[in-house]
Design a protein around this motif. Structure first.
Motif, short mmCIF file in Angstrom:
data_model
loop_
_atom_site.label_atom_id
_atom_site.label_comp_id
_atom_site.label_asym_id
_atom_site.label_seq_id
_atom_site.Cartn_x
_atom_site.Cartn_y
_atom_site.Cartn_z
N UNK A 49 60.83 38.19 -47.76
CA UNK A 49 59.67 37.70 -47.03
C UNK A 49 59.27 38.77 -46.02
N UNK A 50 58.02 39.16 -46.07
CA UNK A 50 57.49 40.10 -45.09
C UNK A 50 56.48 39.35 -44.24
N UNK A 51 56.68 39.35 -42.93
CA UNK A 51 55.78 38.65 -42.02
C UNK A 51 55.19 39.63 -41.03
N UNK A 52 53.99 39.33 -40.59
CA UNK A 52 53.29 40.17 -39.63
C UNK A 52 54.07 40.19 -38.32
N UNK A 53 54.37 41.38 -37.84
CA UNK A 53 55.06 41.57 -36.57
C UNK A 53 54.15 41.08 -35.45
N UNK A 54 54.66 40.18 -34.64
CA UNK A 54 53.85 39.60 -33.57
C UNK A 54 53.74 40.51 -32.35
#
Length: 121
Positions: A49-54
């Motif tokens: 899972x790749x999620x946008x870095x906040x």
């Protein structure tokens, strides 16, 4: 117990997903257009899972990396050559008692090791 997924925070989700598809043969299993999340599979049971870095100020700690074992030194050499041809930041080929390996800088500040373990004999 089996590790079944890994969630990495990255600044550019789709660019990083494309990297995993091109270099590590992952398959995109979610909406390809989402800038916030990508779900990929290695087709052997691991989900990435790749999620946008906040927080763009955050970085992975020194020494943090992900690793891939491959079956042959030729595979290590092939990835090394392809990465160099593509202008990526990749180490020289390293040979030691742990095997033959290269380290490659992925999008988003992730370091990847590709390693062929020495054959026992």
């Amino acid at each position: 117990m089996k590790l079944n997924h890994l969630d990495l925070q990255v600044p550019d989700v789709q660019r990083t997903a494309q990297f995993f598809e091109r270099y590590f043969d992952f398959e995109h299993t979610s909406n390809r257009a989402s800038p916030a999340i990508a779900i990929l599979s290695d087709r052997a049971g691991l989900v990435l899972v790749l999620q946008k870095l906040k927080n763009p100020e955050q970085a992975y700690p020194d020494g943090f990396h992900i690793g891939f074992f491959v079956d042959s030194e030729d595979q290590v050499m092939g990835l090394h050559a392809r990465a160099k041809e593509d202008g990526l930041e990749v180490s020289d080929v390293i040979r030691n008692n742990r095997g033959t390996m290269v380290y490659c800088q992925l999008p988003g500040g992730i370091l990847a090791e590709v390693n062929c373990r020495p054959h026992s004999g």
